[in-house]
Design a protein around this motif. Structure first.
Motif, PDB file in Angstrom:
ATOM      1  N   PRO A 112       1.023  -1.196   0.039  1.00  0.00           N
ATOM      2  CA  PRO A 112       0.053   0.041  -0.160  1.00  0.00           C
ATOM      3  C   PRO A 112       1.010   1.223  -0.020  1.00  0.00           C
ATOM      4  CG  PRO A 112      -0.817  -1.565   1.834  1.00  0.00           C
ATOM      5  CD  PRO A 112       0.535  -1.980   1.262  1.00  0.00           C
ATOM      6  N   TYR A 113       0.260   2.320  -0.595  1.00  0.00           N
ATOM      7  CA  TYR A 113       0.888   3.528  -0.773  1.00  0.00           C
ATOM      8  C   TYR A 113       2.598   3.352  -1.455  1.00  0.00           C
ATOM      9  CZ  TYR A 113      -2.450   4.611   2.751  1.00  0.00           C
ATOM     10  OH  TYR A 113      -3.847   4.574   3.375  1.00  0.00           O
ATOM     11  N   GLU A 114       2.448   2.642  -2.452  1.00  0.00           N
ATOM     12  CA  GLU A 114       3.489   2.310  -3.204  1.00  0.00           C
ATOM     13  C   GLU A 114       4.052   3.843  -4.068  1.00  0.00           C
ATOM     14  OE1 GLU A 114       0.180   3.086  -5.826  1.00  0.00           O
ATOM     15  OE2 GLU A 114       0.507   1.703  -4.176  1.00  0.00           O
ATOM     16  N   ASP A 115       3.072   4.778  -4.313  1.00  0.00           N
ATOM     17  CA  ASP A 115       3.503   5.821  -4.967  1.00  0.00           C
ATOM     18  C   ASP A 115       4.226   6.731  -3.909  1.00  0.00           C
ATOM     19  OD1 ASP A 115       1.186   6.246  -3.611  1.00  0.00           O
ATOM     20  OD2 ASP A 115      -0.092   7.377  -5.117  1.00  0.00           O
ATOM     21  N   PHE A 116       4.218   6.501  -2.581  1.00  0.00           N
ATOM     22  CA  PHE A 116       5.236   7.399  -1.753  1.00  0.00           C
ATOM     23  C   PHE A 116       6.671   7.052  -2.010  1.00  0.00           C
ATOM     24  CE2 PHE A 116       2.661   8.266   2.434  1.00  0.00           C
ATOM     25  CZ  PHE A 116       1.400   8.337   1.381  1.00  0.00           C
ATOM     26  N   VAL A 117       6.838   5.719  -2.490  1.00  0.00           N
ATOM     27  CA  VAL A 117       8.202   5.043  -2.599  1.00  0.00           C
ATOM     28  C   VAL A 117       8.612   5.750  -4.162  1.00  0.00           C
ATOM     29  CG1 VAL A 117       9.406   3.208  -2.784  1.00  0.00           C
ATOM     30  CG2 VAL A 117       7.930   3.221  -0.920  1.00  0.00           C
ATOM     31  N   PHE A 118       7.701   5.501  -4.937  1.00  0.00           N
ATOM     32  CA  PHE A 118       8.023   5.823  -6.363  1.00  0.00           C
ATOM     33  C   PHE A 118       8.254   7.287  -6.377  1.00  0.00           C
ATOM     34  CE2 PHE A 118       6.689   7.569 -10.586  1.00  0.00           C
ATOM     35  CZ  PHE A 118       7.142   6.539 -11.538  1.00  0.00           C
ATOM     36  N   SER A 119       7.435   8.287  -5.768  1.00  0.00           N
ATOM     37  CA  SER A 119       7.849   9.636  -5.687  1.00  0.00           C
ATOM     38  C   SER A 119       9.123  10.143  -5.030  1.00  0.00           C
ATOM     39  CB  SER A 119       6.590  10.412  -4.935  1.00  0.00           C
ATOM     40  OG  SER A 119       5.413  10.073  -5.750  1.00  0.00           O
ATOM     41  N   ALA A 120       9.370   9.315  -4.041  1.00  0.00           N
ATOM     42  CA  ALA A 120      10.767   9.626  -3.377  1.00  0.00           C
ATOM     43  C   ALA A 120      11.958   9.341  -4.442  1.00  0.00           C
ATOM     44  CB  ALA A 120      10.925   8.979  -2.264  1.00  0.00           C
ATOM     45  N   ARG A 121      11.681   8.141  -5.209  1.00  0.00           N
ATOM     46  CA  ARG A 121      12.882   7.681  -5.972  1.00  0.00           C
ATOM     47  C   ARG A 121      12.969   8.735  -7.186  1.00  0.00           C
ATOM     48  NH1 ARG A 121      11.098   1.032  -5.903  1.00  0.00           N
ATOM     49  NH2 ARG A 121      12.385   0.657  -4.002  1.00  0.00           N
ATOM     50  N   LEU A 122      11.769   9.096  -7.583  1.00  0.00           N
ATOM     51  CA  LEU A 122      11.859  10.271  -8.620  1.00  0.00           C
ATOM     52  C   LEU A 122      12.404  11.430  -8.272  1.00  0.00           C
ATOM     53  CD1 LEU A 122      10.741  10.649 -11.497  1.00  0.00           C
ATOM     54  CD2 LEU A 122       8.644  11.949 -10.253  1.00  0.00           C
ATOM     55  N   LEU A 123      12.192  11.981  -6.808  1.00  0.00           N
ATOM     56  CA  LEU A 123      12.738  13.319  -6.598  1.00  0.00           C
ATOM     57  C   LEU A 123      14.322  13.027  -6.164  1.00  0.00           C
ATOM     58  CD1 LEU A 123      10.051  14.431  -4.350  1.00  0.00           C
ATOM     59  CD2 LEU A 123      10.562  15.265  -6.316  1.00  0.00           C
TER      60      LEU A 123
END
Length: 539
Positions: free
Chosen positions: A189-200
């Motif tokens: 759950p909340y996989e986009d938290f991790v994706f967004s951090a990797r992006l930034l």
């Protein structure tokens, strides 16, 4: 294969879905109707069993731009099917779309134009949350998208960490692949938290545009709530803290200390306040587990995380929790977690006279409130509604806060009712504040034309006006004593009868439900009886 925007301008939209045959076609069509800029819609079915895959096959047969990929096993989350889509696209740009959402007209062209013009590796636009079935739209992170901007380094705008969505953005495909930016696989759950951090952490050249590029459909009455809405179990909170911790570690390990600290502050301001507002809805076992887990998580924060603006609502909330082994002061914490925050009495002082949270928690100092501008203080107003035939009465009481309100000279309250579904505002009046009998309080009173408001749910909105011309927007604490929050039928010349339900929201604010006419009253009462019957039958 490396694809560059100088040589091609095509976009792939990766649509993911699982057992969502009702909405999938609308999502796919919203991507196709973006026009020729979308050369491919990659629809990833996560092993559905309700006919979603068969629907996608029919769409693909009628539209050559649709490519369907069916996973053999359900992944249990959103990350794996999105990764499958990333691996499958052959275009220079990619974006993501969930099966129950839609892209508004012109979204892709707006994002693509900014990517070309600004040579951006990521372009992000405004997402709106559309509450269904009412259709009310609430912008997500509006401040970030009030105007266009180009950032060569994301750390120049730490507030970016607040936008953890992956779906309101266009990505250069090569950039994601070169930096191995992917979603966590499986049930995460909340996989986009991790994706967004990797992006930034990868420091893309980032463009922000004010255009609306995504519609996030929120269906709170759905039989199966989405991950972000299904917060009734402690596992959801544990998953959210774990995703937040992972995002922080990613940013810190990439040398993005400012963004990492901003992510921790965002957790206090957003996640912690949101879940604290809902604690009163949970049972004692959940509250104890939530409190223990939250204290463990906040124990990872260092002194610098608490030092900046220590009386900000989220930080104060976190400090009280961290200092208390057992759940305590839940009604007051719920009010503090409101938006805007309300710090309700008592206003205690330590032995040296300085403001503190309570006498038995003197280490939680509120001394900074003595110097903060009054128009940003968490002011508390009590409200009680007395429904009557004809004009009802709204009584309001403003509390002083360590002498700051008295020093500013409160003069009036601007009062308005906002329709929750439609967003319109009604019965705006300004009423004078007068010193009340209780020391350190001011009172105001105004009439409310319930029939004039009309059916629906209404939220009370207030603004405190001071002698120097400044003001503070507040919401009001709903007084619950003497049966003030019970449902009642009120005679009406216009409708025959009104069903009036003053109630306290999750954050304790006063709101009002209204049903008009005998038919509306009967319908609501019938529904109430039906719920009571089913509840009794299930016990």
């Amino acid at each position: 294969m490396h694809l560059h925007p100088d040589h091609a301008t095509d976009v792939s939209v990766v649509v993911i879905g699982y057992n969502d045959v009702t909405h999938m076609a609308d999502a796919v069509r919203s991507a196709l109707t973006q026009g020729p800029s979308v050369s491919q819609v990659v629809a990833v079915d996560d092993c559905s069993t309700d006919g979603t895959f068969e629907l996608l096959e029919r769409l693909a047969a009628a539209e050559p731009r649709v490519r369907v990929i069916r996973r053999e096993d359900n992944s249990g989350g959103c990350g794996t099917p999105r990764n499958t889509g990333i691996d499958a696209v052959t275009t220079p740009y990619v974006m993501f779309l969930d099966s129950d959402d839609v892209l508004p007209p012109g979204a892709v062209n707006a994002l693509l134009a900014a990517a070309r013009e600004e040579r951006a590796e990521v372009v992000s636009g405004l997402c709106v949350r559309r509450e269904l079935p009412s259709g009310r739209e609430v912008p997500w992170q509006r401040k970030l998208y009030s105007e266009g901007a180009v950032l060569t380094r994301p750390a120049r705008l730490p507030r970016l960490v607040h936008d953890t969505l992956c779906v309101n953005k266009l990505y250069r495909t090569d950039f994601l692949r070169e930096h191995a930016i992917r979603f966590p696989d499986g049930h995460y759950p909340y996989e986009d938290f991790v994706f967004s951090a990797r992006l930034l952490a990868a420091e893309p050249r980032l463009a922000l545009i004010p255009d609306q590029v995504y519609v996030w459909n929120v269906r709170r009455s759905a039989g199966h709530l989405s991950i972000s809405l299904d917060r009734a179990h402690i596992e959801n909170w544990r998953a959210r803290t774990e995703a937040s911790r992972t995002a922080y570690d990613i940013l810190l390990n990439a040398g993005q200390k400012e963004l990492a600290r901003a992510a921790r502050a965002k957790f206090l301001d957003h996640e912690l306040r949101m879940y604290a507002r809902e604690l009163s809805l949970r049972d004692a076992e959940y509250r104890r587990a939530w409190w223990e887990h939250t204290r463990q998580f906040l124990g990872e924060y260092d002194a610098a995380d608490w030092a900046v603006n220590p009386t900000a609502a989220g930080r104060l909330l976190g400090r009280v929790i961290l200092a208390s082994p057992e759940p305590r002061d839940l009604p007051r914490l719920k009010e503090l977690a409101a938006r805007p925050a309300r710090l309700c009495p008592p206003y205690a002082r330590g032995r040296d006279g300085t403001p503190v949270w309570t006498e038995d928690l003197p280490q939680i100092s509120l001394e900074p409130y003595l110097v903060r501008p009054v128009h940003v203080l968490p002011l508390a107003v009590d409200a009680e509604l007395h429904p009557h035939a004809g004009s009802s009465v709204l009584r309001l009481r403003l509390h002083d806060l360590y002498g700051r309100v008295a020093a500013a000279g409160p003069e009036a309250l601007e009062v308005a009712w906002r329709h929750r579904e439609g967003g319109r505002t009604a019965q705006q009046v300004t009423v004078p504040l007068t010193p009340a009998a209780a020391e350190g309080t001011w009172s105001a009173e105004t009439g409310v034309d319930l029939a004039g408001l009309g059916a629906g749910t209404w939220d009370l909105r207030l603004r405190v006006c001071f002698a120097d011309g400044t003001s503070r927007d507040v919401t009001a604490h709903a007084r619950a004593g003497a049966g003030l929050l019970r449902r009642r039928a009120v005679p009406s010349l216009r409708y025959g009868a009104l069903l009036v339900q003053p109630y306290a929201t999750h954050s304790g604010a006063l709101a009002l439900r209204l049903a008009m006419g005998l038919r509306g009253v009967t319908s609501i009462l019938r529904g109430r009886l039906r719920r009571l019957f089913h509840g009794a039958a299930s016990q």
